[in-house]
Motif scaffolding. Sequence first.
Motif, PDB file in Angstrom:
ATOM      1  N   ARG A  68      52.422  16.655  45.465  1.00  0.00           N
ATOM      2  CA  ARG A  68      52.813  15.402  46.114  1.00  0.00           C
ATOM      3  C   ARG A  68      54.128  15.563  46.870  1.00  0.00           C
ATOM      4  N   HIS A  76      53.342  17.649  50.097  1.00  0.00           N
ATOM      5  CA  HIS A  76      52.657  16.849  51.113  1.00  0.00           C
ATOM      6  C   HIS A  76      53.611  15.848  51.765  1.00  0.00           C
ATOM      7  N   TRP A  77      54.528  15.294  50.987  1.00  0.00           N
ATOM      8  CA  TRP A  77      55.519  14.377  51.555  1.00  0.00           C
ATOM      9  C   TRP A  77      56.441  15.109  52.518  1.00  0.00           C
ATOM     10  N   GLN A 130      55.661  17.842  54.130  1.00  0.00           N
ATOM     11  CA  GLN A 130      54.850  18.299  55.260  1.00  0.00           C
ATOM     12  C   GLN A 130      54.649  17.179  56.271  1.00  0.00           C
ATOM     13  N   ARG A 131      54.543  15.940  55.806  1.00  0.00           N
ATOM     14  CA  ARG A 131      54.394  14.825  56.746  1.00  0.00           C
ATOM     15  C   ARG A 131      55.621  14.679  57.644  1.00  0.00           C
ATOM     16  N   HIS A 132      56.791  14.974  57.103  1.00  0.00           N
ATOM     17  CA  HIS A 132      58.018  14.894  57.892  1.00  0.00           C
ATOM     18  C   HIS A 132      58.364  16.211  58.571  1.00  0.00           C
ATOM     19  N   ASN A 133      57.568  17.263  58.307  1.00  0.00           N
ATOM     20  CA  ASN A 133      57.779  18.572  58.936  1.00  0.00           C
ATOM     21  C   ASN A 133      59.193  19.096  58.652  1.00  0.00           C
TER      22      ASN A 133
END
Length: 537
Positions: free
Chosen positions: A356, A359-360, A362-365
């Motif tokens: 989790r 993935h968090w 990765q969403r913000h790169n």
Amino acid sequence: MGVLRKMSAPFVALGSSGVAIRTRLKHLTPEDEGVLRVVGAHLGLLASRDLRRRCADGLEHSSDTWAERKRALTGESSSRWAGSITKVNHDQWALSRRAQLAHIQGLEAGMKTIEHRLSLPVGERGSKRAPGGYRSRQEWFAKTRRLHVLEDQLTAERADREAGRVRVVRGGKKLARGRHHLEAAQLTAEQWRQRWEASRWFLAADGESGKRFGNETVRVTPDGEVSLKLPAPLAHLANARNGRYVFAARVHFHHRGDQWADRVSAHRAVAYRIHLDVERSRWYLTASWTIPPVKTVPLARARKGGMVGVDANADHLAAWRLDEHGNPCGAPSRFFFDLDGAASFRDAQVRHALIRLLHWAQRHNLSIAIEDLDFGAEKTREKHGRRKRFRNLISGMPVSKLRARLVSMAAELGITIVAVDPAYTSQWGAQHWRKPLTSKTRKTTRHDAASVAIGRRALGHRIRRRTAPPHDDQSDRRGHRTAQAGGGARGREGTCPRIPGPRTRSDGAVCGAKAGDQDAQHRSERPAEPVQLMLSL
């Protein structure tokens, strides 16, 4: 105030260098299970004998003694089985040596703490950096006796290390001790015996590049057929040519199956291990191989766009997103996990929290910044005294497992991990960031503030937040006080230099012959000084 210790610079953590995947051996016939049990018991006996010889060699081990051990095992198994057994036992001996050194260092640290506390008067209060004296004469006397016990243990451990003597239990010391505490382990004698025998079996084979499907001993074809090269005394059990036994089960790797198939098709080395889960009565096959280390991303590139600071705790991960200037963005995030339960449950909880978090990020790169924690010398009761809850809290934190899993899982998602020095992050984070980030609708915890401190350290900024200029007037004549300057910049704590000239954006403010004449300006009235002069007249 004590002297602060020197802190190491942030660095980009390397990715994992190996891969291990597991699948279940389903639909095994009774004959298949019988062959696995017989082969595992036979090779396990050979492994126990070889481990005893390796421990007896001690520091006198050499390539000649290794070759001699391998020749002795080849006649009772095969050359490849002998190579796998000797290699595993040598690695086990080396691991025990490292554990022995860590135990010696722990004993030395405990003795040093006890000697320090014994030298202080009884009842003297300690500080945050050093413990004080013992609370009573009774406790002081008990610690003197414990100091003698630790001295005897340290003397014995040092003697063993100098002689190259280690103590290894095939199957695990914990399971061996459980035989004397069956009620506490909730096991019967028969159940314990089954686990003990299964843990001492040996069914592992190293891979070989260039050989058929990457392994001649335990062979798995691309279509999932599993076959085993039987040891010489058990060759009569073979059901295929060249002393091999082909199992009725077919395997399929769901995770990284494509990578495994590519290696097997190209005849690249793949190591296999077969083991039995006694509790579930299931057989499993584990495939593993080495991979080249992931190319390290430059630190400057990892800092581009900001960072996600993560503070690891006993029951959750506190994370906060920061921009490239070190300013917290948005709201903090927390990823909880529960470490009360079986080992498989705890492992699943840690993996779920990490995925989790990844993935968090990765969403913000963004890259992830985490502390390079090591609680090896922080768990002793001599250091923390009667604070049992705090000692249990530190011991329960999955530091090494969390860090290893985070690095390997992040490499698969292409996320960079930056490790920072953990010194003073919680203390300085709470001091400089907890109050400013707390509002009526958000309560910032100490762990949230620590995540900001970790992220700022990874970005190369000072942990202390940027302070505002004084509110004496609307100008900035005193200058902004800032903590963004580098540690070696001279005068970074002083005021900004005064820039001459008016503070205006109009062009040519100081140009012209009448620039200083207030009467020449387009005003509704004359300046105050001439008006006062006329009134006085």
